[in-house]
Structures are given as C-alpha cells and as structure tokens.
Write an enzyme that holds these catalytic residues in place. Sequence first.
Site, PDB file in Angstrom:
ATOM      1  N   ASP A   1      -7.146   0.964   6.430  1.00 28.76           N
ATOM      2  CA  ASP A   1      -6.247   0.631   5.333  1.00 28.76           C
ATOM      3  C   ASP A   1      -7.010  -0.276   4.377  1.00 28.76           C
ATOM      4  OD1 ASP A   1      -6.356  -1.674   6.812  1.00 28.76           O
ATOM      5  OD2 ASP A   1      -4.279  -2.224   6.481  1.00 28.76           O
ATOM      6  N   LYS A   2      -6.367  -0.670   3.288  1.00 32.37           N
ATOM      7  CA  LYS A   2      -7.081  -1.446   2.277  1.00 32.37           C
ATOM      8  C   LYS A   2      -6.800  -2.937   2.401  1.00 32.37           C
ATOM      9  CE  LYS A   2      -5.561  -2.144  -1.691  1.00 32.37           C
ATOM     10  NZ  LYS A   2      -5.250  -2.809  -2.933  1.00 32.37           N
ATOM     11  N   THR A   3      -5.528  -3.319   2.287  1.00 35.37           N
ATOM     12  CA  THR A   3      -5.164  -4.731   2.234  1.00 35.37           C
ATOM     13  C   THR A   3      -5.489  -5.420   3.550  1.00 35.37           C
ATOM     14  OG1 THR A   3      -3.392  -4.205   0.697  1.00 35.37           O
ATOM     15  CG2 THR A   3      -3.301  -6.356   1.787  1.00 35.37           C
TER      16      THR A   3
ATOM     17  N   PHE B   1      13.423  -8.934   0.180  1.00 31.93           N
ATOM     18  CA  PHE B   1      12.502  -7.807  -0.021  1.00 31.93           C
ATOM     19  C   PHE B   1      12.215  -7.139   1.315  1.00 31.93           C
ATOM     20  CE2 PHE B   1       8.371  -5.839  -0.152  1.00 31.93           C
ATOM     21  CZ  PHE B   1       8.292  -5.258  -1.399  1.00 31.93           C
TER      22      PHE B   1
ATOM     23  N   LYS C   1      12.846  -8.925  -8.921  1.00 24.22           N
ATOM     24  CA  LYS C   1      11.454  -8.489  -9.070  1.00 24.22           C
ATOM     25  C   LYS C   1      11.179  -7.415  -8.027  1.00 24.22           C
ATOM     26  CE  LYS C   1       9.478 -11.993  -5.979  1.00 24.22           C
ATOM     27  NZ  LYS C   1       8.604 -13.172  -5.843  1.00 24.22           N
TER      28      LYS C   1
ATOM     29  N   ARG D   1      -2.554  -5.601  -8.299  1.00 23.99           N
ATOM     30  CA  ARG D   1      -1.242  -5.343  -7.701  1.00 23.99           C
ATOM     31  C   ARG D   1      -0.172  -5.791  -8.689  1.00 23.99           C
ATOM     32  NH1 ARG D   1      -1.513  -5.795  -1.676  1.00 23.99           N
ATOM     33  NH2 ARG D   1       0.473  -6.874  -1.748  1.00 23.99           N
TER      34      ARG D   1
ATOM     35  N   THR E   1      -3.985   3.495   1.111  1.00 26.31           N
ATOM     36  CA  THR E   1      -3.487   2.412   0.272  1.00 26.31           C
ATOM     37  C   THR E   1      -2.185   2.835  -0.385  1.00 26.31           C
ATOM     38  OG1 THR E   1      -3.951   1.069  -1.689  1.00 26.31           O
ATOM     39  CG2 THR E   1      -4.951   3.246  -1.621  1.00 26.31           C
ATOM     40  N   GLY E   2      -1.337   1.873  -0.646  1.00 22.20           N
ATOM     41  CA  GLY E   2      -0.078   2.154  -1.320  1.00 22.20           C
ATOM     42  C   GLY E   2      -0.167   1.982  -2.825  1.00 22.20           C
ATOM     43  N   ASP E   3      -1.383   1.836  -3.335  1.00 21.55           N
ATOM     44  CA  ASP E   3      -1.563   1.615  -4.768  1.00 21.55           C
ATOM     45  C   ASP E   3      -1.305   2.887  -5.561  1.00 21.55           C
ATOM     46  OD1 ASP E   3      -2.371  -1.064  -4.483  1.00 21.55           O
ATOM     47  OD2 ASP E   3      -4.388  -0.418  -3.925  1.00 21.55           O
TER      48      ASP E   3
END
EC number: 7.6.2.1
Length: 766
Positions: free
Chosen positions: A388-390, A569, A592, A626, A707-709
């Site tokens: 994964d990325k983060t 959240f 947000k 992000r 990634t979720g980007d």
Amino acid sequence: GFSRIVHCNNSILHRRKPLKYPTNYISTTKYNVLTFLPKAIFEQFRRVANLYFLLTAILSLTPVCPFSPVSMIAPLAFVVGLSMIKEALEDWRRFMQDMKVNNRKVSVHKGDGEFEFRHWEDLCVGDVVKVEKDQFFPADLLLLSSSYEDGICYVETMNLDGETNLKLKRSLEVTLPLEEDETFKDFRGVIRCEDPNASLYTFIGNLDYERQVYALDPSQILLRDSKLRNTAFIYGVVIFTGHDSKVMQNSTESPSKRSRIEKKMDLIIYILFTVLVLISLISSIGFAVRIKLDLPRWWYLQPQNSNKLDDPTRPALSGIFHLITALILYGYLIPISLYVSIEVVKVAQAHFINQDIHMFDEETGNTAQARTSNLNEELGQVHTILSDKTGTLTCNQMDFLKCSIAGVSYGVRASEVERAAAKQMASGAADQDIPVQDVWESNEDEIQLVEGVTFSVGKTQKSSIKGFSFEDDRLMQGHWTNEPNSNMLLMFFRILAICHTAIPEVNEATGALTYEAESPDEGAFLVAAREFGFEFFKRTQASVFIKEKYTSSNGTTEREFKILNLLEFNSKRKRMTVIMRDEDNRIVLLCKGADTIIFDRLAKNGRLYEPDTTKHLNEYGEAGLRTLALSYRMLEESEYESWNAEFLKAKTSIGPDRELQLERVADLIEKELILVGATAVEDKLQTGVPQCIDRLAQAGLKIWVLTGDKMETAINIGYACSLLRQGMKQISLSTTAGDQVAQDAQKVPLHSIFSYTPSVPKYKSF
C-alpha cells in the site's frame, strides 16, 4: 438473546461454572512437552527423502546389508536430530515471546477502590483494569472512562490491521463519573454480549447498570494488542480473555512451512527412487539368472554349501535378497549428505539474518528476526511485491501545503512529488540510459519548479513548523482580512479549528501547544489554523475554545463554540460533521470530507465556487497531495430541534440496525451545504523509497502499489517513487459512476483491457 454474561467488578463469579471462561494465558507455540516428540517426528518424515533413508536404515539391520548399519543410521539420526533441535529452538523462542507477553503487568482493581499490578495471564473476565499511555490492552475491554472529561481515548491498531492512523474510542456517558480509583469501590454492572468471534469491527451487546440498559457498539470496545495513545489512562472492564479475544480468534496455529525447493526435492526423490528401483531390479534379475545357470559350474565357490542368499535351487529367492542388497548398495544415488548440508546452511543463514547489520533499524534498535529457518531460500524467489502507499512508501506525517478558498488557490511551494516527478522526467529526457537511482544518489538536492517550466537545482527552505509547509503572504500575518472574500476565509479557518476530535495538550517544558489527533491530517489542519491566527487551545465536554488573532480590532479574542453534535468520520461516510452554536446563538453545521461526497450534497446556491475548486483539486491531485473539501450550512432552530430528536432516538436505539439508523439520520442534515474550499496536505515519501523500488524493478520483481488516491495523484506518485518511468506504456482502467458500475462492474474493465491488448482471449469474467 445474548449468550455471554459478564459481571463487572465481580470476577469471582467467573472462576467457576457455568460462567467460567478461558484464562488470559495465550500460547502461539507449535509444540508442547507432550506433543513435541510425536509431532516433530511426523514433520520430519513428511519429507520423502527422510522416509527413504528410514527404509534403508531398517534394511541395513538385515543380514543382506553390505554395509555396517551404523553407516546408514548415523546420517539419518544426524539430519532428523538437527532438524528437530532447530524446530525446538525456534519454538522455544515463540514460547519465550509468549511468556514475555503473558508476564506483562497491568493495574487491576482488587477491591475497596484499590488497584494492584497483576500479570496479564492472571486476568479474569469481569476484572476492572487501568491502562496507561503507550501500554497495550491486555484483553478485550469495555471502555468505562478516560483521563479526558468526555471519556474519549485514542487507540493505535497497527498490530491488528496495520493502520497507523489512531482510532477514536468513546465511553458511555453513564460511566464517565468512574474516573478515579476510589469510584470503583461499589461499581457493579452486567454486560450481555455476543460470543467470541473473529470480527474486529463489530460488537453487539448491552450494559445493565444502575437499573438501566445501555446499548454497546464497537466504539466502546478496546481490543487486545492495540495500544493506548495520546491519552493518560483509561479504565475498562475485561470482556474477552486469552484465546477468546478477537485478535486470537483471528490467529491460526503455527503452520508447518515447507519451501518450494523442499517440495521440488521431494519430486526429484521420487524420480531418483524410481531409477534406483529399476537399476536394482535389473541387477537382481541378472543375479538370479547367473545364480541359476552359472553358479553350479563355479566349483570354486562350493555351490553345494550355498546358503539361501545364493542358492541355485531357489534363484527367485536369491534375486529378492539381492534386490534388497542392491537398493542399499546403490542408495548413494540419493545423497543424504545433501540434506545434512542444507540443514546446516539453513541454521547458519538464520543466524546471519538475525545479525545482519544492513537489516538493523536504528530508530527502534531492532534487528531482523528469522522466526523459522525453513523458508530461507524463499527470500531469493520473491517475484511480486504488493504494497500500500500510506505509511509504507510514505511517512504518514502530513504537512499543510496548499488550499483553495472561495475559488482562489493559495500556497506557492511545490510538493515533493512535483519535484521528484520533475527530476525523473528531466533525467529521462536528458539520457534514457542513465539508471534512475543514479539521478537520486548523485544529486540529493531538490528540483524546484520555476514558472512551471524550467527546473533548477537547489535546496528548498525547510519548514521550521512541523505539519505546516504553507507559503503565501496573502494569508499569513492576518493579510487574509484584505482579501475580497474575507468572510469565506473566516469560515474556512473556523472549520479547520472546530471540525475535529483532537485534544490540545500543553508541553510542560516549552509551554507550547501540541494536538493529540485521531489522524495526522487533523493535526496538520489544527497547526495550519493556528498559524493563520485561529488557535484551538481548549476542549470541554460541550465546547471548543479558539483564540482568534485578526477577527477583532482588540487583538486576540477568545471565543467559545458550543458543540451540539458530532457525526464522526469513517471509511464508509468519508466525511465528518460538527454542529455547533456560536457566540451569536446561530446554529452552524460544519462538514469536511472527500470532494465527491461533499459536492453531491451541495445546495443550488452553494455551488458558486465548485468549478474553480474542482480545477484546483485536480491540480493538487496531480501534485500528489491529499485533498478534502470544506463546507457549511446555517440551521434554523426548529429544523435542528426536530432533527436532534430523531438523532438521539437513533443513538440510543438497541439492535443490529443501529448504525443504519444513525446513517439515515445523518443524511437528513448533511445536505444543502455551501462549498467553502478545499485543503491539500502532503504525505512525503520515506527516505530511499525511489532507489529501493528502482533496484527491485531492476532485479525483475513485479511491484503493485494500492492507493485510494485519484488517478492523477497515483500517476504522479508513481513517477516520484520510480514505480513509473518515461517510456512505459500506460494502461488506465476506469469505470463511470452510477448504475453502470453496479451493472457492468466486470465488463467495463475487461473492455478496457481488450482495447489495449486485442490479442488477449476474451474471458467472460475474472
């Protein structure tokens, strides 16, 4: 209908049937004293070679063996013995790790409001424990109270799900008074809940306390092996112990691991054994024929005195005996010495891995640990890496870099991904033959963007404020008050300072404020708000207090905002909402979240800045940042009162559909929003990531990064970390939103694949 009953602060009832539950002792070992010998011997003779050597060792005890039995038994005993000793040592290490965990100490209520330290393994269901900051939870607990007034605490679940972001837990309001040791003197309650299960994210039960029944959900449950962070202490009652805890329910028995080479060697042994039997058969048939036809004529061998091993009157029997002799005689076709060498090498390799200075982490002081040496050779056969990325490629430390407010983009500093991608592209354009890692290693300076076109080498000025790398004089030092849309800027900064769940803490040594936040993003937002002149400095159970520098001619002004509701959240909602009452008695909803979620909930008159904000969000995404969208809504008193009644009803409901009811009620108020702007924070790559990925790629490894980007963000981060390079063919698989995704979830990606690779056979589904 709940089958598990827990008597809080009365664990004596759980020491005998029918409410006796497992102890808190855990074991992850493969063997014990009784099972070691039979299980270890079984493991050794799962190897075909060891079975063969055992057979030959047994045959060597017969009179037909041409060798001394010791020459066959000794190597087998050495190989099996060495392997069993190795297994015993590795399991002993697991046992010592278990003992280290079982002998950890935790503060437990012993009665009369007094606490004492006990080992984890001595905990019982129903015990009340006190866990302090940075300690692991010894069992699955129900959170009763914490050092914070509103009963919240922050939990790190890295050992459970690998997530580095902190999770927020919140106790029931009814147990908040249980905040000191003495308050537990007369504490009693009964928990009725689900049976032990492996689901980490669900919990159903209720608490019977002071003649009232309160619904419990996962937000009140603290799981074993997660760690208390950013909270001085918590009190909790033990619900699940030992192997009943959720983390142990997810664990499996230590498997018997065999490498691919070992399995392939078994196949080779089968082939060699077949060849050996054929050779021995040919030899024994020839021997039987010669015994029958030629032995009577060989007078010097005295055939009249022959024994059954070479009796010309019974050649078949002599041939069978010779077959056994031949199997032993030609047995060196299958080399036992190879297995001896392999076992010695594996033990030595495990030792070298443990001592390897290149795999030493200086920050933690930990070395690599080879918990099993059975799979050493697998390390050289890795062909695919899934990451994964983060937190893996990146540091998971956020810096506030840019923002878009009222359709205007602020922030002039380039992101690390922009500089790294520019460096990659510049090196690729200059010379396609230069390896990427040479560019990184030979030039540690960063490439800055000059007018968006030219790249110049030079070190950028490092930010002296952790979490804040923003540069733009239009917003700093109160200059934002001179901007055309200063009212929207004010709302933007207040959303940053109010819409969160963080807790401010004062550093006693320096007097500076630090923020204990659920995620690094929230921490970066609060640091940014402080630098813009909106310092969050105090939180009570009902209010948030902000010091505002530039909103009044009188200088710094302390303002109180009463928090009426908090809609937290999560990964499903992808948004967070705070409903607050300001000093002018207005009720304001601050929200947000992900831009797609926020944009879907905008009012018709709230989309004024949507086109410009969308453009800026795309630019930030391409820079590897992000992003979150910020919005607000003014609420009428009557509308809020009506909604709040429904919200309280859903919040206090008992049943499996409680979460669905809360989600439905939240949707009723989170609509007709007015867009304010968007934030962009940077999560920097860890040191050495581009070089590491490049070397792995050069070694022929396939690397997949999840990634979720957004697509643009993912592509630029791919270039920045050397995952993507100039000249690579880029294949983009995407689906449109809405019903098409649900109906054609498989057809659309397949169609995209075939459009790039027309020669691939068209399968109906993956």
